[in-house]
Design a protein around this motif. Sequence first.
Motif, PDB file in Angstrom:
ATOM      1  N   MET A 279     -10.764  -1.576   6.031  1.00  0.00           N
ATOM      2  CA  MET A 279      -9.767  -0.543   5.396  1.00  0.00           C
ATOM      3  C   MET A 279      -8.707  -0.738   4.529  1.00  0.00           C
ATOM      4  SD  MET A 279      -9.113   2.523   8.135  1.00  0.00           S
ATOM      5  CE  MET A 279     -10.536   2.177   9.100  1.00  0.00           C
ATOM      6  N   ILE A 280      -8.414   0.027   3.594  1.00  0.00           N
ATOM      7  CA  ILE A 280      -7.064  -0.159   2.929  1.00  0.00           C
ATOM      8  C   ILE A 280      -5.871   0.657   3.612  1.00  0.00           C
ATOM      9  CG2 ILE A 280      -5.851   0.468   0.547  1.00  0.00           C
ATOM     10  CD1 ILE A 280      -8.783  -0.243  -0.822  1.00  0.00           C
ATOM     11  N   LYS A 281      -4.839  -0.325   3.890  1.00  0.00           N
ATOM     12  CA  LYS A 281      -3.945   0.452   4.531  1.00  0.00           C
ATOM     13  C   LYS A 281      -2.691   0.646   3.658  1.00  0.00           C
ATOM     14  CE  LYS A 281      -5.463   0.159   8.987  1.00  0.00           C
ATOM     15  NZ  LYS A 281      -5.587   1.397   9.678  1.00  0.00           N
ATOM     16  N   ARG A 282      -1.901   1.562   4.104  1.00  0.00           N
ATOM     17  CA  ARG A 282      -0.674   1.766   3.478  1.00  0.00           C
ATOM     18  C   ARG A 282      -0.015   0.342   3.308  1.00  0.00           C
ATOM     19  NH1 ARG A 282       2.943   6.278   4.099  1.00  0.00           N
ATOM     20  NH2 ARG A 282       4.944   5.590   3.541  1.00  0.00           N
ATOM     21  N   SER A 283       0.641   0.208   2.097  1.00  0.00           N
ATOM     22  CA  SER A 283       1.299  -1.084   1.865  1.00  0.00           C
ATOM     23  C   SER A 283       2.749  -0.922   2.465  1.00  0.00           C
ATOM     24  CB  SER A 283       1.449  -1.116   0.315  1.00  0.00           C
ATOM     25  OG  SER A 283       2.285  -0.253  -0.282  1.00  0.00           O
TER      26      SER A 283
ATOM     27  N   LEU B 288     -15.513   4.411  -3.498  1.00  0.00           N
ATOM     28  CA  LEU B 288     -15.141   3.073  -3.365  1.00  0.00           C
ATOM     29  C   LEU B 288     -16.439   2.263  -2.843  1.00  0.00           C
ATOM     30  CD1 LEU B 288     -11.750   3.860  -1.734  1.00  0.00           C
ATOM     31  CD2 LEU B 288     -11.981   3.140  -4.021  1.00  0.00           C
TER      32      LEU B 288
ATOM     33  N   PRO C 149     -16.700   5.683   1.684  1.00  0.00           N
ATOM     34  CA  PRO C 149     -15.518   5.824   2.734  1.00  0.00           C
ATOM     35  C   PRO C 149     -14.622   7.108   2.421  1.00  0.00           C
ATOM     36  CG  PRO C 149     -14.792   4.196   1.231  1.00  0.00           C
ATOM     37  CD  PRO C 149     -16.257   4.293   1.131  1.00  0.00           C
TER      38      PRO C 149
ATOM     39  N   PHE D 108      -6.994  10.874   3.681  1.00  0.00           N
ATOM     40  CA  PHE D 108      -6.578   9.564   4.044  1.00  0.00           C
ATOM     41  C   PHE D 108      -5.125   9.451   4.011  1.00  0.00           C
ATOM     42  CE2 PHE D 108      -5.445   5.651   1.492  1.00  0.00           C
ATOM     43  CZ  PHE D 108      -6.209   4.650   2.264  1.00  0.00           C
TER      44      PHE D 108
END
Lengths: 429, 319
Positions: free
Chosen positions: A1-5, A161, A315, A399
Motif C-alpha cells: 500500500m502506498i503510504k503518505r510520505s 494502479l 485498489p 484515500f
Amino acid sequence: MIKRSFIGLTKPLLKYEALDVSTPEPSVIQPSKKVTLFLDKVFDFKDKILFNIGDKVKTGQKLSYSENSDAYVISTVTGTISSIAPFNADYGKTYTAITIDVSENEEIDEQFSTLVKEPDIDTVKDSLAFIPGNLPAGLFPSTDASPPIETIVISGVDCDLFITTNQNTVLVDGQAVKHGVKILKQITGIDNIIIVSSDHLMQDAGISGAEVRVVDPEYPASLPHLIMRDVLGQVVPAGKNCEDMGVSFISAEAVASIGKAFTEGQIPLYKHFNLIKKDGSSTLISARIGTPISDILNAFDVTLNEKDRLIIGGPMTGSTVYSEDFPIQPDTDAIMVQDRGNIPFVSDYPCINCGECVRICPASIPINVLVRFLEAGQYEEAADQYDLYSCIECGLCSFVCVSKMPVFHYIKLAKYELGRITTAEATNA
Amino acid sequence: MLNHKKLIVSHAPFWHDGSSITDRSYHTMLAAMPAVLFGIFTYGMPALGVVSLSISFAIIWEFLINKITKRTISIGDGNAALIGLLFGMLLPATSPWWLVITGTFVAVVIGKHIYGGIGGNPFNPVLIGFAILMVAWKDYFDFNEVLVNYDLGFAMVYPLAAVKHLGTSGIEAFSTTDLLLGQQSGGIGSTFGLGLIIGGIYLILRGFIRWEISVSFLAGIGLTALMFNMSDPSHYASPVFHLLTGYTLIGAFFLAAEDSSSPVNFIPMLIYGAGAGVMTVLIRNLGSYVDGVVFAILLMNLINPICDKIRPKALGKVV
Ligand code: SF4
Ligand code: SF4
C-alpha cells in the motif's frame, strides 16, 4: 500500500504501473470445472428464456436471453448449462448468472465464422458484446436522442494502479489493434480515432494507425473525464458523460479483440488481467471469461483466509466480492487480494475539515462541505450546490481522508440514490 | 455459489494513505514540545503543574462529555490532549488550578462539543476557552502582575505591555536574539520563538498544518506592523518585535491553523491568515488589549465559512 510520505506537504504521487518490453508473456489459466457468465439482464422466472439447464453449448455459441431482448452472452467453453440464477451486484445492478459445466472435448461454434467476410455494425453488435476488454454500449448510440459519436478514443492506458492489461495489448497485440481500428472505421464510418498511451509506449501505439496522444503516468490521469479535459481539451459538463459529447471510449484490449475476431473467424475468449497478490506483486494472466476466481487463486497458490478481501479491479476503483466463485468478466482488469491485516479501517469519525481531499480532488469539488450534506442524506443540496455530479470517481478523497471517512462511497451512494429518485419520478410521471 | 469463507466486503478505494487524526494530534503535540519544555524549564514546577493539569482536565472533560452524550469515547484521538496542551501553553505559570479547570471546560465543552465535537467547531476551542477566561478574570492574564515574583535574569515585563505603555523606548532591552531564545515573559509555551518556529516548520513539512495560513498570518503581522512603525517609530514597535512577542508564533503555527475553524482553499487560507495578522496588529497598536492574536483569530474563525466559498470552479460545472 502506498503510504503518505514523511514530507506530507506535497500531494502523494501515485504512478501507474509502467509495463516494459521485458515483461513476460501472461500465464494462461484454464477453467477447471465450470464457468459462470453474467448476462446483462434482470432474471425473471416468468420470462421465456431461450436456453435451459441441461442444454449443451459449444465454445463461442451465442446465448440470447429471450425473443424480446437483445441481451446475450457468448459461451466461452463447451459444456452443459448447470444453473441459471439471478445475481445482484453493487449499487442495485442485477444479472442473470449462467453456469456451464466444462466438458472435456472442446467444440467450436461455427456461426460467427460465417459472418466475418463482410464486417458490419450488426455483426459486431450481435456477436461481439461479450469480447475481452468489453465492447462499450455507448459506441453504438440508439438512433434517438443521444448525439452521434464523432470520436473514438482507444485507451492504451490502464484505469487503475497496478494494472497493465491495455498496455500489454498495445505492446504485444499491435497488429490486432490495427486491424480493429480498420474495422471500427469501416463499420462506424468514424474517421477520428485516437489512441491514448503512456509516453514509453508511444511507438507501439503508433502501429495501430490511430492518432497517438500521450497521457500522464500519474493517477488519475487516465480516467475518461480527465483524458477528455487534458488530451482532447473538452470539459464534460457535470452529470454528463463522454458519449454526450460525442466521444466514445474503448479499451485497447477490446479493439484488439475485434481485430482478432475478424482475422481468426472466432470470437476471442481470453481476458487479460492482473493478479495483485497480498504482497502487492502484480502478474499478468490470461483466462477465459467466466473462469471462477478460485481457479486463478489456486493456480498461483494464493490462499484466502477468513476476513481477507477479494477485489475485482484495482485498489482505487475496484469493487469487492464475497465469494471466490465470482467469475472473470469481459471488463475484469484485475483481481486483487488483500490480507485482513492490511485492510484499512474505516472510521465513523466526522470530517475534521483538514482539506486534504479538496487539495487532491482532480475535479475541484468542495468535498469538506459536500461530505457533511451526504452524511445527513441531503443529496439534492449536495448535487445542486456542492458539485456532487462533478465527481469523476477516482477515489482519491477516501484515500487521503484523515478521518478515514468512506467519502467516495458516500458520493457513489448519493449518485445512485438520486438516480433512483429520478427514475422513479420518470416512471410515475 | 457455495463458499462459506467470510470475506470482507466494502467499498473502494481499498487503500488509505495511513494518515489519521491521532497522528495529527500527537505530532502537533510533539512539535510543541521544544516550546513547552523550555517554558517548564524556565518557570519550574508551577509551569509543569499548569500544563499537566490542563492536559489532564481537557481529557477528563472530553471523557465525561462522551459518557454523558453516550458517544464513543474519543480521548484516544489525542485531540482533547492537544487542546489541553495548547491551552496550558498560553497560560502564565502562576495560573491557579481553578482557572485551568474552568478554562479547559470552556474549551472542550463549549468550544468543541456543543458544536458536535471534532470537526464541527466553528471557532478554535483553545481560543474560546482562553478568550472567555481573559474577559472574565482579566487580572490573571496580566503578565506583568502575575509573573512579578520571578527573577529569571531578564526583564520581567511583558514586551507587548511595555511597548503599549512606554512606546519603543520601553523595549530597547529586548534584542531579537533574546526574543528568539525566550528571554521574555509570557505564557508558558509562548515565549520560546525559536522552538515554536522549529515546531511550526516541522508541522508544515509533515503536512499537518498549512503553510498558507501560517505564512500569510506572519506576513499580515509583519506588513501591518511595518506600516505603523514607519508612520511613528517612537510609538510603534518594529515588525520583528511584533513577530517574536506575545502569541504571534504560537498563533501562527498552532492556533490559526486549526483544521475545523480555518479554510481549506488556497485564496481563502491567504485571506484568513493575512486578515488575522492585520487584526492582531490593529488590536495591539490601537485597541485596548496588549495582545490581539486571540481575538484576531477568533474573528477570522467567524468569517471562515464565507471566506472559504471562494473556491475553484468544479470540473464541468455549468453556471
Ligand atoms: S472520487 Fe473524490 S477525489 Fe475523486 S473526483 Fe470524486 S470527489 Fe474528487
Ligand atoms: S480529508 Fe476527510 S477529514 Fe479532511 S476535509 Fe476531507 S473529508 Fe474532511
